[in-house]
Motif scaffolding. Sequence first.
Motif, PDB file in Angstrom:
ATOM      1  N   UNK A  77     -45.059  29.771  28.192  1.00 18.70           N
ATOM      2  CA  UNK A  77     -45.659  30.214  26.938  1.00 18.70           C
ATOM      3  C   UNK A  77     -47.161  30.213  27.124  1.00 18.70           C
ATOM      4  N   UNK A  78     -47.727  31.423  27.255  1.00 16.37           N
ATOM      5  CA  UNK A  78     -49.138  31.512  27.599  1.00 16.37           C
ATOM      6  C   UNK A  78     -49.326  30.994  29.021  1.00 16.37           C
ATOM      7  N   UNK A  79     -50.198  30.012  29.195  1.00 19.32           N
ATOM      8  CA  UNK A  79     -50.427  29.439  30.523  1.00 19.32           C
ATOM      9  C   UNK A  79     -49.783  28.068  30.665  1.00 19.32           C
ATOM     10  N   UNK A  80     -48.869  27.736  29.741  1.00 20.08           N
ATOM     11  CA  UNK A  80     -48.208  26.433  29.785  1.00 20.08           C
ATOM     12  C   UNK A  80     -46.730  26.580  30.133  1.00 20.08           C
ATOM     13  N   UNK A  81     -46.200  25.567  30.810  1.00 15.07           N
ATOM     14  CA  UNK A  81     -44.784  25.546  31.156  1.00 15.07           C
ATOM     15  C   UNK A  81     -44.086  24.442  30.366  1.00 15.07           C
ATOM     16  N   UNK A  82     -42.931  24.779  29.829  1.00 13.83           N
ATOM     17  CA  UNK A  82     -42.135  23.818  29.059  1.00 13.83           C
ATOM     18  C   UNK A  82     -40.769  23.666  29.714  1.00 13.83           C
ATOM     19  N   UNK A  83     -40.240  22.456  29.632  1.00  9.16           N
ATOM     20  CA  UNK A  83     -38.859  22.197  30.033  1.00  9.16           C
ATOM     21  C   UNK A  83     -38.080  21.785  28.788  1.00  9.16           C
ATOM     22  N   UNK A  84     -37.090  22.569  28.449  1.00 11.46           N
ATOM     23  CA  UNK A  84     -36.323  22.340  27.228  1.00 11.46           C
ATOM     24  C   UNK A  84     -34.871  22.103  27.616  1.00 11.46           C
ATOM     25  N   UNK A  85     -34.264  21.089  27.032  1.00  7.69           N
ATOM     26  CA  UNK A  85     -32.888  20.782  27.393  1.00  7.69           C
ATOM     27  C   UNK A  85     -32.085  20.313  26.195  1.00  7.69           C
ATOM     28  N   UNK A  86     -30.788  20.557  26.274  1.00  6.44           N
ATOM     29  CA  UNK A  86     -29.830  20.135  25.258  1.00  6.44           C
ATOM     30  C   UNK A  86     -28.656  19.488  25.967  1.00  6.44           C
ATOM     31  N   UNK A  87     -28.226  18.348  25.442  1.00  8.16           N
ATOM     32  CA  UNK A  87     -27.011  17.711  25.950  1.00  8.16           C
ATOM     33  C   UNK A  87     -26.038  17.574  24.791  1.00  8.16           C
ATOM     34  N   UNK A  88     -24.883  18.214  24.932  1.00  2.88           N
ATOM     35  CA  UNK A  88     -23.862  18.185  23.891  1.00  2.88           C
ATOM     36  C   UNK A  88     -22.741  17.251  24.316  1.00  2.88           C
ATOM     37  N   UNK A  89     -22.222  16.499  23.360  1.00  5.05           N
ATOM     38  CA  UNK A  89     -21.156  15.551  23.664  1.00  5.05           C
ATOM     39  C   UNK A  89     -20.123  15.565  22.556  1.00  5.05           C
ATOM     40  N   UNK A  90     -18.872  15.434  22.950  1.00  3.51           N
ATOM     41  CA  UNK A  90     -17.801  15.365  21.954  1.00  3.51           C
ATOM     42  C   UNK A  90     -17.668  13.973  21.362  1.00  3.51           C
ATOM     43  N   UNK A  91     -18.323  12.976  21.981  1.00  4.04           N
ATOM     44  CA  UNK A  91     -18.172  11.589  21.535  1.00  4.04           C
ATOM     45  C   UNK A  91     -19.454  10.980  20.994  1.00  4.04           C
ATOM     46  N   UNK A  99     -39.884  18.848  27.161  1.00  2.00           N
ATOM     47  CA  UNK A  99     -40.688  18.173  28.179  1.00  2.00           C
ATOM     48  C   UNK A  99     -40.309  16.697  28.311  1.00  2.00           C
ATOM     49  N   UNK A 100     -39.007  16.433  28.243  1.00  2.73           N
ATOM     50  CA  UNK A 100     -38.502  15.077  28.425  1.00  2.73           C
ATOM     51  C   UNK A 100     -38.600  14.187  27.201  1.00  2.73           C
ATOM     52  N   UNK A 101     -39.198  14.698  26.122  1.00  2.00           N
ATOM     53  CA  UNK A 101     -39.371  13.893  24.907  1.00  2.00           C
ATOM     54  C   UNK A 101     -38.266  14.240  23.915  1.00  2.00           C
ATOM     55  N   UNK A 102     -37.452  13.266  23.494  1.00  3.29           N
ATOM     56  CA  UNK A 102     -36.364  13.555  22.554  1.00  3.29           C
ATOM     57  C   UNK A 102     -36.888  14.053  21.213  1.00  3.29           C
ATOM     58  N   UNK A 103     -36.157  14.971  20.620  1.00  3.70           N
ATOM     59  CA  UNK A 103     -36.431  15.450  19.266  1.00  3.70           C
ATOM     60  C   UNK A 103     -35.270  15.003  18.374  1.00  3.70           C
ATOM     61  N   UNK A 104     -35.594  14.332  17.280  1.00  4.87           N
ATOM     62  CA  UNK A 104     -34.560  13.721  16.445  1.00  4.87           C
ATOM     63  C   UNK A 104     -33.753  14.748  15.661  1.00  4.87           C
ATOM     64  N   UNK A 105     -34.417  15.813  15.224  1.00  2.41           N
ATOM     65  CA  UNK A 105     -33.756  16.780  14.351  1.00  2.41           C
ATOM     66  C   UNK A 105     -33.923  18.191  14.882  1.00  2.41           C
ATOM     67  N   UNK A 106     -33.082  19.086  14.360  1.00  6.16           N
ATOM     68  CA  UNK A 106     -33.189  20.494  14.735  1.00  6.16           C
ATOM     69  C   UNK A 106     -34.530  21.067  14.324  1.00  6.16           C
ATOM     70  N   UNK A 107     -35.058  20.624  13.162  1.00  3.53           N
ATOM     71  CA  UNK A 107     -36.342  21.121  12.681  1.00  3.53           C
ATOM     72  C   UNK A 107     -37.476  20.761  13.645  1.00  3.53           C
ATOM     73  N   UNK A 108     -37.396  19.588  14.276  1.00  2.00           N
ATOM     74  CA  UNK A 108     -38.415  19.184  15.247  1.00  2.00           C
ATOM     75  C   UNK A 108     -38.267  19.946  16.565  1.00  2.00           C
ATOM     76  N   UNK A 109     -37.025  20.303  16.883  1.00  2.00           N
ATOM     77  CA  UNK A 109     -36.738  20.937  18.166  1.00  2.00           C
ATOM     78  C   UNK A 109     -36.936  22.446  18.140  1.00  2.00           C
TER      79      UNK A 109
END
Length: 368
Positions: A77-91, A99-109
């Motif tokens: 994004x522009x001249x910056x690089x981001x790493x975005x990840x999602x981990x889904x679990x059934x349990x 960038x490795x920092x957890x986001x608590x809610x969908x609105x934050x993410x």
Amino acid sequence: MMYLKSLKLEHFRNYRECGVSFCPGINVVYGDNAQGKTNLLEAIFYLSNAKSFRTHSDRELIQFGQEDAGIATELFLGDREYNISVRLSSAARRRLCVNGIPRRTAAEFAGTFRTVLFSPEDLYLVKEGAAVRRKFMDFFLCQIRPRYARALAEYTRLYEHKIRILKDCGEKPSLLSTLEDFNLRLAQAGAVLIHYRALFSSLLSQTAAGIHSDFSGGTEVLSIRYKTVKTVPDPAAQPKEILPFLLEHQKGLYRAEIETRSCLSGPHKDDLEIDINGKPAKSFASQGQTRTAALSMKLAERELHCGDGGEYPVLLLDDVLSELDPRRQEFVLNRITGGQVFVTCCEDERLGRLLDGAVYHVETGTVK
């Protein structure tokens, strides 16, 4: 420029394990039906919205027989690089990280990067019921306005509680004592939704009208009006100014809501009224006209993202070209330059005119 450099999937839908790099321009993804083309776009969409456009259940995104699934991307994004990840679990609860920092809610993410999805279902945007057009507004606004995303989540939660109160109050009349508090909080969240939807609708109408005029050669005029709670005189006013009018509407329908056991007041009944040459498109427009209007609205959505964030969003065209006649195909293709695009289709025979990017073949959950 905003673009996805790579995408990694693990046990997501029919992808056991997948890693693929993309180009900043047009990425054509082709293959037979039910091979995983739409699943690829769904994963990209999830990374920008923290939700699927096909299901409300994250469990359905996890590959059959597995307990977890992962989605990750490197994004520029522009001249910056981001790493975005999602981990889904059934349990357990899902894990959303930027960038490795957890986001608590969908609105934050949501909204780290933006997408505009165009699927064959969107061609019915004009003719379908109001819920489809509310979803259209919500997807756009949740990406660009975190306050809207928070208000929508709060409104949805309170609305579901209120419905349960209304359905159970016959057997438990004491529940009605909680209704006043729920109504106030619903009106507070609803006022935020109305304010942002009104502003969006005004910009959408202006932008889509220009695109539609180009599309029709200046022979048709498209107009879009926002329809909300009738007691609100100025939907674009600040939420604190809208609030008393919502409370007034709730008060007037208090008895009717109890009798019908349903929530009759609030922006959950909002709609967009779409006219072509002064006539309601839902009732009078031809199939060609409704498709042109829908195309104009989706292309306008992309322009509004660019106007707000200064960058074109990632555009996801899910098998939409095959649903259009050659003239409309050409119009869309001429309008999607300037940003990263993902196009899915069943055949690659017409891809020569798109080849300023890369072509990928999807077969049984494998990308080549």
